[in-house]
Design a protein around this motif. Structure first.
Motif, PDB file in Angstrom:
ATOM      1  N   TYR A  53       5.215  -5.893   3.438  1.00 15.47           N
ATOM      2  CA  TYR A  53       4.550  -4.946   2.551  1.00 15.47           C
ATOM      3  C   TYR A  53       3.345  -4.299   3.235  1.00 15.47           C
ATOM      4  O   TYR A  53       3.083  -3.112   3.052  1.00 15.47           O
ATOM      5  CB  TYR A  53       4.140  -5.623   1.237  1.00 15.47           C
ATOM      6  N   SER A  54       2.648  -5.059   4.022  1.00 16.69           N
ATOM      7  CA  SER A  54       1.511  -4.494   4.753  1.00 16.69           C
ATOM      8  C   SER A  54       1.981  -3.429   5.742  1.00 16.69           C
ATOM      9  O   SER A  54       1.438  -2.323   5.788  1.00 16.69           O
ATOM     10  CB  SER A  54       0.759  -5.609   5.491  1.00 16.69           C
ATOM     11  N   ALA A  55       3.004  -3.753   6.524  1.00 16.44           N
ATOM     12  CA  ALA A  55       3.527  -2.786   7.499  1.00 16.44           C
ATOM     13  C   ALA A  55       4.089  -1.553   6.788  1.00 16.44           C
ATOM     14  O   ALA A  55       3.872  -0.420   7.230  1.00 16.44           O
ATOM     15  CB  ALA A  55       4.610  -3.445   8.360  1.00 16.44           C
ATOM     16  N   SER A  56       4.778  -1.778   5.697  1.00 20.57           N
ATOM     17  CA  SER A  56       5.342  -0.656   4.937  1.00 20.57           C
ATOM     18  C   SER A  56       4.240   0.259   4.420  1.00 20.57           C
ATOM     19  O   SER A  56       4.348   1.491   4.506  1.00 20.57           O
ATOM     20  CB  SER A  56       6.167  -1.213   3.770  1.00 20.57           C
ATOM     21  N   ASN A  57       3.161  -0.329   3.911  1.00 13.02           N
ATOM     22  CA  ASN A  57       2.043   0.479   3.421  1.00 13.02           C
ATOM     23  C   ASN A  57       1.383   1.256   4.551  1.00 13.02           C
ATOM     24  O   ASN A  57       1.017   2.428   4.366  1.00 13.02           O
ATOM     25  CB  ASN A  57       1.016  -0.406   2.714  1.00 13.02           C
ATOM     26  N   HIS A  58       1.234   0.624   5.714  1.00  7.80           N
ATOM     27  CA  HIS A  58       0.632   1.320   6.856  1.00  7.80           C
ATOM     28  C   HIS A  58       1.504   2.497   7.301  1.00  7.80           C
ATOM     29  O   HIS A  58       0.992   3.590   7.582  1.00  7.80           O
ATOM     30  CB  HIS A  58       0.399   0.371   8.034  1.00  7.80           C
ATOM     31  N   VAL A  59       2.808   2.277   7.371  1.00 10.44           N
ATOM     32  CA  VAL A  59       3.713   3.350   7.788  1.00 10.44           C
ATOM     33  C   VAL A  59       3.705   4.474   6.758  1.00 10.44           C
ATOM     34  O   VAL A  59       3.658   5.657   7.120  1.00 10.44           O
ATOM     35  CB  VAL A  59       5.144   2.809   8.020  1.00 10.44           C
ATOM     36  N   ASN A  60       3.736   4.111   5.496  1.00 11.51           N
ATOM     37  CA  ASN A  60       3.684   5.156   4.460  1.00 11.51           C
ATOM     38  C   ASN A  60       2.378   5.944   4.543  1.00 11.51           C
ATOM     39  O   ASN A  60       2.368   7.161   4.343  1.00 11.51           O
ATOM     40  CB  ASN A  60       3.850   4.545   3.068  1.00 11.51           C
ATOM     41  N   GLY A  61       1.277   5.260   4.857  1.00 13.01           N
ATOM     42  CA  GLY A  61       0.001   5.960   5.050  1.00 13.01           C
ATOM     43  C   GLY A  61       0.062   6.922   6.227  1.00 13.01           C
ATOM     44  O   GLY A  61      -0.450   8.047   6.147  1.00 13.01           O
ATOM     45  N   LEU A  62       0.682   6.486   7.320  1.00 13.36           N
ATOM     46  CA  LEU A  62       0.843   7.367   8.484  1.00 13.36           C
ATOM     47  C   LEU A  62       1.708   8.582   8.140  1.00 13.36           C
ATOM     48  O   LEU A  62       1.415   9.701   8.556  1.00 13.36           O
ATOM     49  CB  LEU A  62       1.472   6.606   9.652  1.00 13.36           C
ATOM     50  N   ILE A  63       2.764   8.345   7.399  1.00 12.09           N
ATOM     51  CA  ILE A  63       3.659   9.443   7.024  1.00 12.09           C
ATOM     52  C   ILE A  63       2.915  10.452   6.145  1.00 12.09           C
ATOM     53  O   ILE A  63       3.004  11.662   6.363  1.00 12.09           O
ATOM     54  CB  ILE A  63       4.908   8.898   6.296  1.00 12.09           C
ATOM     55  N   GLN A  64       2.154   9.951   5.197  1.00 13.31           N
ATOM     56  CA  GLN A  64       1.421  10.851   4.303  1.00 13.31           C
ATOM     57  C   GLN A  64       0.342  11.619   5.057  1.00 13.31           C
ATOM     58  O   GLN A  64       0.121  12.795   4.814  1.00 13.31           O
ATOM     59  CB  GLN A  64       0.814  10.070   3.149  1.00 13.31           C
ATOM     60  N   SER A  65      -0.316  10.953   6.007  1.00 13.41           N
ATOM     61  CA  SER A  65      -1.396  11.631   6.727  1.00 13.41           C
ATOM     62  C   SER A  65      -0.868  12.626   7.755  1.00 13.41           C
ATOM     63  O   SER A  65      -1.539  13.592   8.088  1.00 13.41           O
ATOM     64  CB  SER A  65      -2.319  10.618   7.405  1.00 13.41           C
ATOM     65  N   SER A  66       0.346  12.400   8.273  1.00 18.57           N
ATOM     66  CA  SER A  66       0.861  13.317   9.293  1.00 18.57           C
ATOM     67  C   SER A  66       1.808  14.358   8.707  1.00 18.57           C
ATOM     68  O   SER A  66       2.246  15.252   9.418  1.00 18.57           O
ATOM     69  CB  SER A  66       1.584  12.536  10.389  1.00 18.57           C
ATOM     70  N   GLY A  67       2.113  14.240   7.459  1.00 14.26           N
ATOM     71  CA  GLY A  67       3.034  15.199   6.831  1.00 14.26           C
ATOM     72  C   GLY A  67       4.461  14.728   7.005  1.00 14.26           C
ATOM     73  O   GLY A  67       4.823  14.125   8.007  1.00 14.26           O
TER      74      GLY A  67
END
Length: 153
Positions: A53-67
């Motif tokens: 869940y931590s890794a998933s949240n980090h990746v989702n944050g990266l996706i949202q921040s990079s478009g």
């Protein structure tokens, strides 16, 4: 006889009562080992879930921040998403293993209880209690895990 010396319950010279008691002890030891294995798997599964869940949240944050379009083109993010999908497969394995251990423990406990009841009978506390055996022969029919397309939430 010393505690660490094992008695063979299948020794033809052993009395049936002693053999039954020894066999029941072996069944209970195996059941206790399975319960200990269950706790280890539960701890590992919990740690795996937390990291997933931590890794998933980090990746989702990266996706949202990079478009969205930038993340689809980024091979590193794609690889991370594949690794997270592998973690989901491991969580499914842990769940199946947990079901099999619980099923096997229940079956062994039933055997030990029946053996004790049939050999030693009831005691002064009343009628012997025999834990019910599982109704189904096997709770998990799958015997391998493959990673497929998995949608992360």
């Amino acid at each position: 006889m010393p505690m660490n010396e094992s008695i063979d319950p299948f020794d033809p010279g052993m009395t049936p009562l002693l053999a039954a008691a020894e066999l029941q002890d072996h069944l209970m030891t195996v059941t206790n080992d399975l319960e200990r294995l269950q706790r280890l798997l539960d701890d590992a599964g919990e740690a795996l879930s937390l990291h997933f869940y931590s890794a998933s949240n980090h990746v989702n944050g990266l996706i949202q921040s990079s478009g969205e379009q930038a993340s689809n083109a980024n091979p590193i993010l794609k690889k991370v998403m594949e690794d997270i999908a592998g973690a989901i497969t491991a969580l499914q394995f842990q769940d199946m293993a947990t079901q099999l251990i619980a099923h096997t423990s229940q079956r062994l406990r039933n055997c030990a209880d029946q053996l004790a009841r049939d050999t030693f009978g009831d005691d002064e506390d009343g009628e012997s209690v025999v834990e019910l055996a599982p109704l189904r022969p096997n709770p998990v029919t799958q015997d391998e895990m493959d990673a497929g397309s998995i949608e992360l939430f």
